[in-house]
Structures are given as C-alpha cells and as structure tokens.
Write a protein that holds these residues in place. Structure first.
Motif, PDB file in Angstrom:
ATOM      1  N   THR A 129     -11.444 -12.893  52.115  1.00  0.00           N
ATOM      2  CA  THR A 129     -13.082 -11.776  52.103  1.00  0.00           C
ATOM      3  C   THR A 129     -13.375 -12.634  50.679  1.00  0.00           C
ATOM      4  O   THR A 129     -14.286 -12.653  50.217  1.00  0.00           O
ATOM      5  CB  THR A 129     -13.696 -10.855  52.556  1.00  0.00           C
ATOM      6  OG1 THR A 129     -12.775 -10.923  53.859  1.00  0.00           O
ATOM      7  CG2 THR A 129     -15.182 -10.827  52.686  1.00  0.00           C
TER       8      THR A 129
ATOM      9  N   ASP B 220     -18.033  -9.025  54.404  1.00  0.00           N
ATOM     10  CA  ASP B 220     -18.035  -7.498  55.150  1.00  0.00           C
ATOM     11  C   ASP B 220     -18.935  -6.422  54.695  1.00  0.00           C
ATOM     12  O   ASP B 220     -18.604  -5.622  53.749  1.00  0.00           O
ATOM     13  CB  ASP B 220     -16.296  -7.138  54.414  1.00  0.00           C
ATOM     14  CG  ASP B 220     -15.216  -7.186  54.579  1.00  0.00           C
ATOM     15  OD1 ASP B 220     -15.054  -8.459  55.375  1.00  0.00           O
ATOM     16  OD2 ASP B 220     -13.387  -6.791  54.498  1.00  0.00           O
TER      17      ASP B 220
ATOM     18  N   SER C 284     -11.528  -7.145  56.326  1.00  0.00           N
ATOM     19  CA  SER C 284     -11.926  -7.538  57.550  1.00  0.00           C
ATOM     20  C   SER C 284     -12.054  -6.935  58.779  1.00  0.00           C
ATOM     21  O   SER C 284     -11.098  -6.929  58.900  1.00  0.00           O
ATOM     22  CB  SER C 284     -12.261  -8.730  57.615  1.00  0.00           C
ATOM     23  OG  SER C 284     -12.370  -8.968  55.889  1.00  0.00           O
TER      24      SER C 284
ATOM     25  N   ASP D 288     -15.888 -16.316  57.734  1.00  0.00           N
ATOM     26  CA  ASP D 288     -14.398 -15.561  57.717  1.00  0.00           C
ATOM     27  C   ASP D 288     -13.654 -14.122  58.576  1.00  0.00           C
ATOM     28  O   ASP D 288     -15.121 -13.611  59.137  1.00  0.00           O
ATOM     29  CB  ASP D 288     -15.023 -14.469  56.172  1.00  0.00           C
ATOM     30  CG  ASP D 288     -13.777 -13.362  55.845  1.00  0.00           C
ATOM     31  OD1 ASP D 288     -12.724 -13.629  55.803  1.00  0.00           O
ATOM     32  OD2 ASP D 288     -14.792 -12.573  55.311  1.00  0.00           O
ATOM     33  N   THR D 289     -11.686 -14.947  58.548  1.00  0.00           N
ATOM     34  CA  THR D 289     -11.824 -14.391  59.594  1.00  0.00           C
ATOM     35  C   THR D 289     -11.290 -12.900  59.720  1.00  0.00           C
ATOM     36  O   THR D 289     -10.465 -12.524  58.499  1.00  0.00           O
ATOM     37  CB  THR D 289     -10.892 -14.798  61.174  1.00  0.00           C
ATOM     38  OG1 THR D 289      -9.997 -14.816  60.134  1.00  0.00           O
ATOM     39  CG2 THR D 289     -12.334 -16.160  61.033  1.00  0.00           C
TER      40      THR D 289
HETATM   41 MG   LIG Z   1     -11.248 -10.209  54.801  1.00  0.00          MG
END
Ligand SMILES: [Mg+2]
Ligand SMILES: Nc1nc2c(ncn2[C@@H]2O[C@H](COP(=O)(O)OP(=O)(O)O)[C@@H](O)[C@H]2O)c(=O)[nH]1
Length: 691
Positions: free
Chosen positions: A23, A50, A61, A80-81
């Motif tokens: 992130t 986030d 996250s 972004d996972t």
């Molecule tokens: Mg993250």
C-alpha cells in the motif's frame, strides 16, 4: 484521463505478504505519477488505497483498491491487494483481471508463506511478474537473501535489473543494469535522482549481473539468442524486448529494489512496469462460453462486442453499490446498459468511472483492457461476466478456498435479528469469501470465513456500515442423541375427573438402528385396539419428543419405534391424549434404553510443509483425531484425518500459529460417532445448567 488503446495499458496487481509495503508503494507510485501531490502514510491513515475505516484503524489492507495513472506514454492501473490469507479473495480476483503482477518482497522478512501462495496463483493465471524488494532502508535488510528465497522457495528465475547501493540507513539508490548508471536518490521523498558513474566497489558485480541480464533477455527469443551468440551483445531495445518476452511467457522474474516510504527506486520501477509488463492483449484470445454454452473466444480489442469481468463489489449503505470490472473486449459508454450474461439479466447505469481509491472520475467511454466501475447495479455480483445484449459471453468464476472458521453471531440487542441478516446479505455482496447459514439444530446464525481476522472485520463492518452490533461465539456442536439397546414400555395418559376426560394408552418398543438411519415408525396395531385415526398422533408425539431431545436437548436419531399395543376409551380418547401418551412414553423408554450422545466427525485435510508434519500430527492426536492417510504434495504433505468437530472449532488460528502461517486446511462433515462417556457426561451436565 484520456482514452488509451489496449497496447498502452498495463494493469498490475500488487501482491505479497501483509506488511511488505504494497500500500505504501502504491501511494508512492501515485505521487511519482502526479496523481497526488503529497504522500500519505500508513501510520497517519491517509493513504489513497487504505481508505476503509477498518483499514485505517488496523493499519492493514482488508480489501483491494484500484487506481489508474499515466506514466510516460502509458496508462498504468494498479490494484493494491490485501496480503493476509483472511482477505485472499480480493487478491485472487485482482490476479484474474490484471495481466501483470508486481510481487513485493520485504528486504527484512523475505519470502513468506503468503508470498508463496500468491505467487503460485499468479502463475496459474499466467500473470507476467516482476518483483520489488522493498524496505531496503530498514535495519537487517538483506537483498541477497530475498533473491535466494525467490529461487529456492518460489522456484522462480529471478533476473536482477538493479543492484542496491548501500543498505539499511545508508541505502541511497540503485545501479541500473540497463543503463549501467548509478542512480542516487535525494532523501527528501521527491523521488528525484541523479545519474552517476557506478561506484568502484560495485563495478565488478555490476558487470557480472549485466551479463546475466543480457543473457536472460537473449534466451527468451531465438532471434535474440542468435544475435547475442554472434555479436556478444544486444541493443537496449533488444534487451527490453527480450525481458518483456520472458515476463510474458513467465520464464523470468526481473527484480527491482528500493524503499516505498523514502521514494527510492520507484520511478525506475514504473519504467520497468511500462517496459516489461504485458499489455491486456498479451494474454491472447480469452476463452469463455456463449449463450448456448458453447466454447468461444474473444480478442482483447475495441472492435469486438463488449464484455467485462467483475472483480470487485463495494457496498456502501449511502452511496449505493459500486461494481468494478475489467473490460475484456469492446467498449462501454456512460448512460447505457449491458447484459449480465452470468445471470441473464439486463442492467442499466449512469456514469462510468475510473477510480483512484475511493475517488471517482467520470469518463464518457472506456474500452478493452481498461479497469472501470459503475454504480447501483441491481443483481450483479463479483465473478459475473457482463456482455453486449446481442453477444452474450460468460467467463468461468474462480474457486475460492473453502471457509476455515465459523462463529455463531448473536445480536447485542434483542429483536435485531432481521436487521443483522439483512446487513449480512449486503456484506456478502462485496465479500464473496464470507458465508452465512442458519443451523436449525442448534438454532444459531453462523458466519463462516477465511480466519479470525476476517470474521472480526466482518463484525466491525456490520457496526460501521449498518449500525448493528453482534457478539461472536464459538458455535455449538450439533450433537445428537440415540440409544444402544431395545426396550418396551407402556404409557397411559388418563384424566377422568368430571366433564370430558382424556384417555390414551400405548405400548411402544424402542430399538436402536445403525448410524445414519434416522428414524422409523412402525404400526403393528391389530384389531383396532388403538383406533386408526389416532395412529398419526402417536407418531407425532414420538417425533416431537425426539426433536426436543431427552438427554441434553439434542435431537434424537437412529432408532425405530414400534407401536404394538394399546387401548382407548370411547368418549375420552382424543388425538391430543394419544400424542401426550406417546411423547411421555418415548421419553421414559429412551432413558431406559442406554441413551448416548453422538458427536459429528469431520474430514480434515491439512496441507503442511514437511518440517511441520510431526507437530501437526501430534496435535491431531491430542484432539482425538485419527490420521487416515497422507498424500505427498509439492514440497508439502497433505494429512487426511478424521477428527471430532468439537475439537476443531478454532483450528484455523491454532494451525496458523503451529505452522508459522504455512499450513492450510479444508474441512467437511463425515459422520456421527458415539461421544466418549466422560465427555458426554460433561455435555449433559452443561445442558442441565442451561435450562
Ligand atoms: Mg496494504
Ligand atoms: N522503513 C520502511 N518502512 C516501510 C517501507 N514500506 C512500507 N513501510 C512500512 O511498513 C508498514 C506496512 O506497510 P504497508 O504499505 O501497509 O504494507 P502492505 O501490507 O504490504 O500494504 C507500514 O508501517 C509502512 O510505513 C519502506 O520501504 N521502508
């Protein structure tokens, strides 16, 4: 954002274990690309990706987030996972729609269990991958070890495109093996760097790895190998072309390094994404099925009919539902509609958006290769395919891992049950890895998910988004009751004091049946000693007593009840009287027929690396488990066991801590077995206490 053709789009899923810096890296990427003019941090809770309250409060996250940016001649989409197994569904869906994956590896932590899982899934989805070794500025950063683990643990073929200059507090930049220059970054977070000559002490190493890089590029195309063998070198363009081919075929893993929070190495990484990552068309033809269920193919091109795959749904009680999808073919205009070809329903919408975290930019049209979103669809869910009305096309949905942990949930205020189930239904729309069910036998509402954190966050979302508060409880075990021997008894129910009385009289035989036989009722009355019209009442009385349970309030199963004699009264007998006689008689007989408690046994398949086998099997023994077999898997063993459900209600967190997060398991109901006497006594005692 202007409209980009598919060949100028790069869609990248940022994957890696929790806390590797994904992130933060996304935040820096957006800053470097000019999307934001200030870098947020995880600690301050002000990053673009986030943005959920639970992400800010926990500093992790829990959900994927998408952003689109422009870098030189390209559009780069990043998803972004989350890095935790608990939220893996979002990472898996991101990998379905992104041709490229950016594997973030912590320079201190190295390759972790979750890195392995995600890498494997990215491979299965033919994602082209590059790696970024992050946190080079941290104490105990170890670039070489991270590379070694990519080779040994992931089985990848890492190809260095850079060498770090300095490390820990003195990390200051990278040697770019493509330009053979030292890039020294300013430490003010601007991401600016100066190109200098390679420092003397790194020269030898740089030459050595440059050669490896050129070799790797050459090996990915026959034409390049020939030229390399003849001339001993390749041009810069040829090197990039070769590397890109190697990434698209999955043969190499180019490695970059830097620091997300200090903005070191990130611009070079963006160049790498643009130059080496696949574009949407590189996946070739996309295979799905048409309206008739026949296999068909789509080219990733704006000239084909529209189709798209939904990889994320965000439910917001105020703004409504947002559906995020990747356009596979054709294009989509605002204020139109499409067919949800998975569900065969038409949907209409207004704006079409491109996202930056929660910020939405409305665009008139989006086309093949793009990630986009629309609001307020009625029936569309994650995993669905959308199509042009006239050319339905359906892609298979992915299979998510089975839920690993369940809890019973109880509303904090009585009467909130309906509100809770409505809210859960909404949450399930955005979280396909969460399941809910109603256990009739224990009369509990159950939520099931990937792990402790997943379910805790789910409960938090219930409160944040829908204002309903619930408690989580370990679910009750659905025990059952049965008997071990036969018995016969008479039960007479008689009330004859003034007015119309009550009279019912039955003789019952109770006999055990084998496991799984459920219940059998036999009527052996001859000569009308119990008149025909009362027989169903007798059966009903028995069934009601069985449902209530006799020993400890659990339903009774696996027995046969025979009605073989009785008597009646011409005036006082009634259905009610026979039902009561049968029910009372059954309870009395049941207690006389050596009652026992049955407990559910589950099949448990545990996958663990060899090192943890001993610990896992020892632990299963202490849980009254029986190991029934073992299958060797890739670098791991699969232990098949049968274990009482009561012993594995919280197996998910236990296994995690036992195996440093590297074990996983699945669980399914097998059968019922007698509960050992000393345990049964405790359960019966506890049940008495409840009443
Ligand atoms: Mg993250
Ligand atoms: N020193 C240092 N800390 C970093 C770096 N990247 C991320 N972090 C910190 O590591 C923690 C986890 O980062 P985050 O971006 O949430 O990781 P994610 O779970 O992979 O998304 C946060 O406290 C970040 O500030 C880095 O390059 N250097």
């Amino acid at each position: 954002m202007k409209g980009y053709e598919a060949e100028n789009i790069r869609s990248i899923a940022i994957i890696g274990h929790g806390s590797a810096g994904k992130t933060s890296l996304a935040e820096t990427i957006m800053f470097d690309a000019g999307v934001t003019n200030r870098m947020g941090t995880i600690n301050d809770g002000n990053t673009v990706m986030d943005f959920l309250p639970e992400e800010i409060s926990r500093q992790i996250s829990t959900s994927s987030a998408t952003a689109s940016l422009e870098w030189k001649e390209n559009q780069i989409n990043i998803v972004d996972t989350p890095g935790y197994q608990d939220f893996i569904a979002d990472a898996l869906y991101a990998l379905v729609v992104c041709e490229g994956a950016l594997l973030v590896v912590g320079a201190v932590s190295g390759v972790r269990a979750q890195t392995e899982r995600l890498y494997k899934f990215a491979k299965e989805n033919n994602a082209g991958m590059i790696a970024f070794v992050n946190k080079m500025d941290r104490e105990r950063a170890d670039f070489d070890r991270a590379i070694g683990e990519m080779e040994s643990t992931l089985g990848a073929n890492p190809v260095l495109t850079q060498l770090p200059i300095g490390k820990e507090a003195s990390f200051e930049g990278v040697v770019d093996l493509l330009t053979m220059k030292a890039c020294i970054y300013s430490k003010d977070g601007t991401g600016n760097f100066e190109e200098k000559d390679i420092p003397d002490q790194l020269k030898g190493q740089a030459d050595e790895y440059r050669e490896k890089l050129v070799e790797a590029a050459a090996e990915s195309e026959d034409e390049l190998v020939e030229k390399y063998l003849e001339e001993g070198d390749l041009t810069d363009e040829e090197i990039l072309r070769g590397l890109r081919t190697g990434v698209v075929t999955g043969d190499i893993l180019p490695v970059f390094c830097g620091s997300a929070t200090l903005n070191i190495g990130v611009r070079k990484l963006l160049d790498g994404i643009q130059n080496m990552m696949p574009s949407p068309g590189d996946r070739g033809l996309i295979t799905g099925v048409d309206a008739k269920g026949n296999e068909t193919e789509r080219k990733v091109s704006s000239d084909e009919p529209f189709s798209a795959f939904v990889y994320k749904t965000m439910a917001d009680p105020f703004a409504g539902k947002l559906t995020l999808f990747k356009i596979i073919s054709g294009s989509l205009k605002a204020d139109t509609g499409f067919l949800n070809s998975t569900r065969d329903t038409k949907e209409r919408f207004g704006n079409v958006f491109i996202l930056n975290g929660k910020k939405q930019e409305s665009v008139p049209v989006v086309s093949a290769g793009q990630l986009a979103a629309v609001a307020k669809l009625k029936e569309t869910k994650t995993g669905d395919t959308l199509s042009d009305d006239s050319a339905p096309f359906v892609l298979p949905n992915i299979e998510l891992p089975a839920p690993a942990l369940s809890y019973a949930i109880v509303p904090k205020s009585k009467g909130d049950e309906e509100k809770v189930s409505a809210a859960l239904a909404r949450l399930m729309e955005e979280d396909p890895s969460m399941k809910t069910s109603r256990e009739e036998e224990t009369r509990e509402s159950i939520i099931s998910g990937m792990g402790q954190l997943h379910l805790e966050v789910t409960v938090e979302r219930l409160k944040e988004k829908f204002g309903v508060e619930v408690d989580m409880k370990v679910p009750k075990v659905p025990y059952k009751e049965t008997v071990k021997r036969s018995t016969k008894l008479q039960s007479r129910y008689k009330k004859q004091s003034g007015g119309r009385g009550q009279y019912g009289d039955v003789w019952l035989e109770i006999e055990p049946l084998s496991r799984g036989s459920d219940f059998e009722f036999v009527n052996k009355i001859v000569g009308g000693v119990v008149p025909r019209q009362y027989i169903p009442a007798v059966e009903k009385g028995v069934r009601e007593a069985m449902a209530e349970g006799v020993l400890a309030g659990y339903p009774v199963t696996d027995l046969k009840v025979t009605l073989y004699d009785g008597s009646y009264h011409a005036v006082d007998s009634s259905e009610m009287a026979f039902k009561i006689a049968a029910s009372m008689g059954f309870k009395k007989g049941f207690l006389d027929a050596r009652p026992i408690l049955l407990e559910p046994i589950v099949n448990l398949n545990v996958s663990v690396p060899e090192d943890f086998m001993g610990a896992v099997i020892g632990d299963l023994n202490s849980r009254r488990g029986k190991v029934v077999g073992m299958d060797p898997g890739e670098g791991e063993q699969i232990v098949n066991a049968q274990v009482p459900m009561a012993e594995v209600l919280t197996y998910a967190p236990d296994l995690r801590s036992m195996t440093e997060g590297r074990g996983s398991f699945s669980l399914s109901f097998s059968h019922y077995e007698e509960t050992p006497g000393h345990l049964a006594e405790k359960i019966v005692e506890a049940a008495k206490g409840d009443n």
